[in-house]
Design an enzyme around this catalytic site. Structure first.
Site, PDB file in Angstrom:
ATOM      1  N   GLY A  12       0.780  -1.239   0.000  1.00  0.00           N
ATOM      2  CA  GLY A  12       0.000   0.000   0.000  1.00  0.00           C
ATOM      3  C   GLY A  12       0.806   1.280   0.000  1.00  0.00           C
ATOM      4  NE  ARG A  64     -11.296 -12.435 -13.437  1.00  0.00           N
ATOM      5  CZ  ARG A  64     -10.167 -12.489 -12.728  1.00  0.00           C
ATOM      6  NH1 ARG A  64      -9.870 -11.513 -11.903  1.00  0.00           N
ATOM      7  NH2 ARG A  64      -9.353 -13.507 -12.844  1.00  0.00           N
ATOM      8  NE  ARG A  90      -9.962 -10.286  -7.513  1.00  0.00           N
ATOM      9  CZ  ARG A  90     -10.271 -11.534  -7.826  1.00  0.00           C
ATOM     10  NH1 ARG A  90      -9.440 -12.521  -7.530  1.00  0.00           N
ATOM     11  NH2 ARG A  90     -11.412 -11.825  -8.424  1.00  0.00           N
ATOM     12  CG  LEU A  92     -10.583  -4.154 -12.487  1.00  0.00           C
ATOM     13  CD1 LEU A  92     -11.076  -2.709 -12.564  1.00  0.00           C
ATOM     14  CD2 LEU A  92     -10.695  -4.679 -11.072  1.00  0.00           C
ATOM     15  CG  ASN A 106      -3.191  -0.578 -12.943  1.00  0.00           C
ATOM     16  OD1 ASN A 106      -3.115  -0.830 -11.736  1.00  0.00           O
ATOM     17  ND2 ASN A 106      -2.474  -1.241 -13.850  1.00  0.00           N
ATOM     18  CG  HIS A 108       2.469  -1.938 -15.315  1.00  0.00           C
ATOM     19  ND1 HIS A 108       2.142  -3.175 -14.780  1.00  0.00           N
ATOM     20  CD2 HIS A 108       3.495  -2.150 -16.164  1.00  0.00           C
ATOM     21  CE1 HIS A 108       2.951  -4.088 -15.298  1.00  0.00           C
ATOM     22  NE2 HIS A 108       3.771  -3.506 -16.135  1.00  0.00           N
ATOM     23  CG  ASP A 140      -8.386  -1.037 -22.073  1.00  0.00           C
ATOM     24  OD1 ASP A 140      -7.801  -1.961 -21.454  1.00  0.00           O
ATOM     25  OD2 ASP A 140      -7.965  -0.571 -23.147  1.00  0.00           O
ATOM     26  CG  ASP A 144      -0.726  -4.184 -16.873  1.00  0.00           C
ATOM     27  OD1 ASP A 144      -1.413  -3.684 -15.967  1.00  0.00           O
ATOM     28  OD2 ASP A 144       0.052  -5.143 -16.682  1.00  0.00           O
TER      29      ASP A 144
HETATM   30  C1  GAR Z   1       3.693  -1.140  -7.303  1.00  0.00           C
HETATM   31  O1  GAR Z   1       5.017  -1.213  -7.762  1.00  0.00           O
HETATM   32  C2  GAR Z   1       2.721  -1.161  -8.461  1.00  0.00           C
HETATM   33  O2  GAR Z   1       3.176  -0.454  -9.577  1.00  0.00           O
HETATM   34  C3  GAR Z   1       2.645  -2.626  -8.741  1.00  0.00           C
HETATM   35  O3  GAR Z   1       2.593  -3.234  -7.476  1.00  0.00           O
HETATM   36  C4  GAR Z   1       3.321  -2.426  -6.550  1.00  0.00           C
HETATM   37  C5  GAR Z   1       2.418  -2.139  -5.372  1.00  0.00           C
HETATM   38  O4  GAR Z   1       3.140  -1.474  -4.376  1.00  0.00           O
HETATM   39  N1  GAR Z   1       1.495  -2.959  -9.524  1.00  0.00           N
HETATM   40  C6  GAR Z   1       1.507  -3.889 -10.476  1.00  0.00           C
HETATM   41  O5  GAR Z   1       2.474  -4.566 -10.729  1.00  0.00           O
HETATM   42  C7  GAR Z   1       0.194  -4.050 -11.204  1.00  0.00           C
HETATM   43  N2  GAR Z   1       0.400  -4.743 -12.455  1.00  0.00           N
HETATM   44  P1  GAR Z   1       2.388  -0.765  -3.181  1.00  0.00           P
HETATM   45  O6  GAR Z   1       1.434  -1.803  -2.587  1.00  0.00           O
HETATM   46  O7  GAR Z   1       3.467  -0.396  -2.210  1.00  0.00           O
HETATM   47  O8  GAR Z   1       1.655   0.420  -3.735  1.00  0.00           O
END
Ligand code: GAR
Length: 202
Positions: A12, A64, A90, A92, A106, A108, A140, A144
């Site tokens: 988080g 889902r 997850r 969507l 989102n 990434h 969408d 990603d």
């Molecule tokens: C982050 O690096 C985010 O970009 C990635 O998970 C991590 C969450 O960190 N998300 C993905 O890989 C989604 N495809 P956080 O819980 O500390 O925010």
């Protein structure tokens, strides 16, 4: 109406960066609810410590769309305008995406369209790219894939392993996500095909 709903599955830190900016008055928004599909997500604990509404909607063993319907019901109950996926591991369902057209973001940890999916930082190191970074995009129905709002570039150093690179990308994620949220809430853009174009003077 600037009510944010944050969805997360883990640590988080992106949520915390957004919450810090809201608390500091740098982001004119209200975090209406934080939802995790995992009870053990650190982000849920952190949200509770901050006095925010934090819910666990377990996903395990559920189809889902049933899980998505429960999450969307909670978002609606808290009058969420903009959904922010922040380490929400997850996919969507198309139904979920249709409930919030151009209202789901989102983040990434790569420069999309390079390295979608899991372990993006490891993919970047293994591929040997010299720069990577992060992307905030609209969600969408493809993984990603949606139109891109903000990207930040991070060099890949010869000394990097996936963890060192991930840590430097994460610093930029914490800046990028609030920038993108601000853009959407202020409506300072138009979407032309895949391109998010800033309005003149913005
Ligand atoms: C982050 O690096 C985010 O970009 C990635 O998970 C991590 C969450 O960190 N998300 C993905 O890989 C989604 N495809 P956080 O819980 O500390 O925010």
């Amino acid at each position: 109406m600037n009510n944010l709903g944050i969805l997360l599955s883990g640590r988080g830190s992106n949520f915390e960066a957004i919450a810090d900016n809201v608390a500091a008055g740098k982001l004119d928004a209200n975090i209406a609810v934080v939802i995790s599909n995992r009870a053990d997500a650190g982000g849920i604990e952190s949200a509770r410590r901050r006095g925010l509404k934090a819910l666990v909607v377990p996903s395990k063993g559920k189809p889902r769309e049933q899980h998505d319907r429960e999450v969307v019901a909670a978002l609606r109950e808290h009058q969420v305008d903009l959904v922010c996926l922040a380490g929400y591991m997850r996919l969507l369902s198309p139904w979920f995406v249709q409930q919030f057209p151009n209202r789901i973001l989102n983040i990434h940890p790569a420069l999309l369209p390079a390295f979608p999916g899991l372990e993006a930082q490891k993919q970047a190191v293994d591929y040997g790219v010299k720069v990577s970074g992060c992307t905030v995009h609209f969600v969408d129905t493809d993984l990603d894939h949606g139109a891109i709002l903000v990207q930040k570039v991070v060099p890949v150093l010869d000394s990097d392993d996936e963890h060192a690179l991930a840590a430097r990308i994460l610093e930029q994620e914490h800046i990028a996500y609030s920038e993108a949220i601000r853009m959407v809430l202020e409506g300072r853009f138009t979407v032309e095909g895949r391109r998010v174009v800033m309005k003149p003077g913005a």
